[in-house]
Design a protein around this motif. Structure first.
Motif, PDB file in Angstrom:
ATOM      1  N   ASP A 177       1.208  -0.841   0.225  1.00  0.00           N
ATOM      2  CA  ASP A 177       0.099  -0.021  -0.428  1.00  0.00           C
ATOM      3  C   ASP A 177       0.852   1.333  -0.139  1.00  0.00           C
ATOM      4  O   ASP A 177       2.033   1.736   1.074  1.00  0.00           O
ATOM      5  N   LEU A 178       0.961   1.975  -1.576  1.00  0.00           N
ATOM      6  CA  LEU A 178       1.909   3.064  -1.263  1.00  0.00           C
ATOM      7  C   LEU A 178       1.393   4.451  -0.127  1.00  0.00           C
ATOM      8  O   LEU A 178       1.647   5.418  -0.088  1.00  0.00           O
ATOM      9  N   ASP A 179       0.196   4.426   0.141  1.00  0.00           N
ATOM     10  CA  ASP A 179      -0.617   5.718   0.670  1.00  0.00           C
ATOM     11  C   ASP A 179      -0.154   5.712   2.174  1.00  0.00           C
ATOM     12  O   ASP A 179       0.027   6.792   2.738  1.00  0.00           O
ATOM     13  N   GLU A 180       0.146   4.334   3.178  1.00  0.00           N
ATOM     14  CA  GLU A 180       0.882   4.674   4.051  1.00  0.00           C
ATOM     15  C   GLU A 180       1.889   5.312   4.297  1.00  0.00           C
ATOM     16  O   GLU A 180       2.176   5.964   5.630  1.00  0.00           O
ATOM     17  N   ARG A 211      -4.237  15.023  -0.044  1.00  0.00           N
ATOM     18  CA  ARG A 211      -4.937  14.730  -1.988  1.00  0.00           C
ATOM     19  C   ARG A 211      -4.150  13.271  -2.412  1.00  0.00           C
ATOM     20  O   ARG A 211      -4.689  12.280  -2.808  1.00  0.00           O
ATOM     21  N   LEU A 212      -2.519  12.891  -1.983  1.00  0.00           N
ATOM     22  CA  LEU A 212      -2.092  11.928  -2.873  1.00  0.00           C
ATOM     23  C   LEU A 212      -2.359  10.995  -1.836  1.00  0.00           C
ATOM     24  O   LEU A 212      -3.196  10.363  -2.938  1.00  0.00           O
ATOM     25  N   GLY A 213      -2.611  11.044  -0.994  1.00  0.00           N
ATOM     26  CA  GLY A 213      -2.243   9.780   0.055  1.00  0.00           C
ATOM     27  C   GLY A 213      -4.159   9.283  -0.922  1.00  0.00           C
ATOM     28  O   GLY A 213      -4.271   8.369  -0.234  1.00  0.00           O
ATOM     29  N   LYS A 214      -4.630  11.029  -0.782  1.00  0.00           N
ATOM     30  CA  LYS A 214      -6.728   9.793  -0.928  1.00  0.00           C
ATOM     31  C   LYS A 214      -6.879   9.441  -1.989  1.00  0.00           C
ATOM     32  O   LYS A 214      -7.586   7.817  -2.543  1.00  0.00           O
ATOM     33  N   ASP A 215      -6.082   9.413  -2.732  1.00  0.00           N
ATOM     34  CA  ASP A 215      -5.726   8.906  -4.705  1.00  0.00           C
ATOM     35  C   ASP A 215      -4.583   7.666  -4.498  1.00  0.00           C
ATOM     36  O   ASP A 215      -5.612   7.002  -5.057  1.00  0.00           O
ATOM     37  N   LEU A 216      -4.463   7.507  -4.031  1.00  0.00           N
ATOM     38  CA  LEU A 216      -3.253   6.343  -3.418  1.00  0.00           C
ATOM     39  C   LEU A 216      -4.707   5.412  -2.584  1.00  0.00           C
ATOM     40  O   LEU A 216      -4.343   4.412  -3.630  1.00  0.00           O
ATOM     41  N   ARG A 217      -5.452   5.782  -1.815  1.00  0.00           N
ATOM     42  CA  ARG A 217      -6.470   4.628  -1.138  1.00  0.00           C
ATOM     43  C   ARG A 217      -6.848   4.367  -2.794  1.00  0.00           C
ATOM     44  O   ARG A 217      -7.551   2.882  -2.595  1.00  0.00           O
ATOM     45  N   ASP A 218      -7.764   5.196  -3.373  1.00  0.00           N
ATOM     46  CA  ASP A 218      -8.536   5.441  -3.993  1.00  0.00           C
ATOM     47  C   ASP A 218      -8.387   4.076  -4.970  1.00  0.00           C
ATOM     48  O   ASP A 218      -8.261   3.377  -5.831  1.00  0.00           O
ATOM     49  N   HIS A 219      -6.520   4.414  -5.438  1.00  0.00           N
ATOM     50  CA  HIS A 219      -6.094   3.359  -6.898  1.00  0.00           C
ATOM     51  C   HIS A 219      -5.452   1.940  -5.649  1.00  0.00           C
ATOM     52  O   HIS A 219      -6.004   1.076  -6.521  1.00  0.00           O
ATOM     53  N   THR A 220      -5.132   2.259  -4.823  1.00  0.00           N
ATOM     54  CA  THR A 220      -5.118   0.217  -3.931  1.00  0.00           C
ATOM     55  C   THR A 220      -5.731  -0.111  -4.264  1.00  0.00           C
ATOM     56  O   THR A 220      -6.653  -1.513  -4.491  1.00  0.00           O
ATOM     57  N   LEU A 221      -7.734   0.725  -4.098  1.00  0.00           N
ATOM     58  CA  LEU A 221      -9.230  -0.018  -3.684  1.00  0.00           C
ATOM     59  C   LEU A 221      -8.977  -0.700  -5.025  1.00  0.00           C
ATOM     60  O   LEU A 221     -10.001  -1.866  -5.260  1.00  0.00           O
ATOM     61  N   LEU A 222      -9.049   0.239  -6.107  1.00  0.00           N
ATOM     62  CA  LEU A 222      -9.621  -0.277  -7.960  1.00  0.00           C
ATOM     63  C   LEU A 222      -8.550  -1.069  -7.886  1.00  0.00           C
ATOM     64  O   LEU A 222      -9.409  -2.240  -8.253  1.00  0.00           O
ATOM     65  N   GLU A 223      -7.179  -1.464  -7.441  1.00  0.00           N
ATOM     66  CA  GLU A 223      -6.343  -2.380  -7.809  1.00  0.00           C
ATOM     67  C   GLU A 223      -6.577  -3.986  -7.391  1.00  0.00           C
ATOM     68  O   GLU A 223      -6.719  -5.333  -7.927  1.00  0.00           O
ATOM     69  N   ASP A 224      -6.927  -4.020  -6.035  1.00  0.00           N
ATOM     70  CA  ASP A 224      -7.298  -4.662  -4.907  1.00  0.00           C
ATOM     71  C   ASP A 224      -8.384  -5.510  -5.117  1.00  0.00           C
ATOM     72  O   ASP A 224      -8.394  -7.040  -5.133  1.00  0.00           O
TER      73      ASP A 224
END
Length: 245
Positions: A177-180, A211-224
């Protein structure tokens, strides 16, 4: 509000400006005038259902259409994820790095505070780039070629030779998870950097990280929750179709 195909795309953007991210990442050109969502999607070879599900999710965060998105072709998702990567690497991360580097100009910072922040973020950038490279070089092509093989557009022997020993399980085991770390940096800034003479600039840095962390959360959600299940299902279909070969 339920988003539908006959809505004007411009009205949708006015209603929720976050939809701009979906438009950019699906490579929909601006200047859509009063065209409907259905018309714009047709003109740009985008599955209208995929767009509608994504837009609805961006508009209502309690709604995540996992099952509907899994049923769509993975092509749109790969396009979306790849353009998201470009946005991170070419815009968001360089901008944040520059903001952090500017902290060195403030005399009221403790010794080496800014340098440590810069070092932390640059190490993160290296990890981030390696993560993205793995997806761009291996996972995304694997997904595309897996789909092509099932559709008869790639010989099974070619696919097996090209991806010998690789599966989505390998990706899952090595997917972090890149957002951590973004939130770690945000926490460090909040807790350990004293007030600066330019609160506006410092606050802007915190907002950019948020904003980056929030976007990365969405990104991870789509991948996972979308990419991985799609590939798992296609791997099963491939096994059933070619198990005798």
């Amino acid at each position: 509000m339920r988003i539908h195909a006959n809505m004007k795309l411009s009205d949708l953007v006015t209603m929720n400006f976050e939809i701009i991210a979906v438009i950019q990442r699906l490579q929909i050109p601006y200047g859509f005038k009063d065209k409907t969502i259905a018309t714009v999607c047709k003109e740009n070879n985008i599955e209208v259902d995929s767009f509608l599900h994504l837009a609805q999710w961006f508009n209502d965060r309690d709604y995540f259409p996992q099952e509907q998105l899994i049923q769509q072709s993975p092509t749109w998702l790969i396009t979306y994820l790849r353009n998201t990567h470009k946005c991170y690497l070419n815009y968001q991360i360089p901008r944040i790095e520059k903001e952090i580097e500017q902290l060195e100009n403030y005399s009221d910072l403790p010794d080496r505070s800014a340098q440590l922040m810069i070092q932390f973020f640059r190490e993160y950038i290296q990890e981030f780039a390696a993560h993205i490279e793995e997806e761009e070089v291996k996972t995304f092509p694997y997904t595309i070629d897996l789909t092509a093989t099932l559709e008869g557009k790639m010989p099974i022997e070619t696919f097996r030779k090209k991806y010998k020993g690789y599966s989505i399980d390998w990706y899952m085991e090595n997917h972090s998870d890149l957002d951590e770390k973004v939130y770690d940096l945000q926490s460090l800034l909040l807790k350990h950097i004293p007030p600066l003479s330019s609160n506006c600039q410092f606050s802007n840095l915190l907002l950019e990280l948020y904003r980056l962390g929030k976007d990365l959360r969405d990104h991870t959600l789509l991948e996972d929750n979308v990419l991985i299940p799609i590939v798992q299902q296609k791997e099963k279909e491939l096994y059933i179709k070619f198990q005798a070969l």
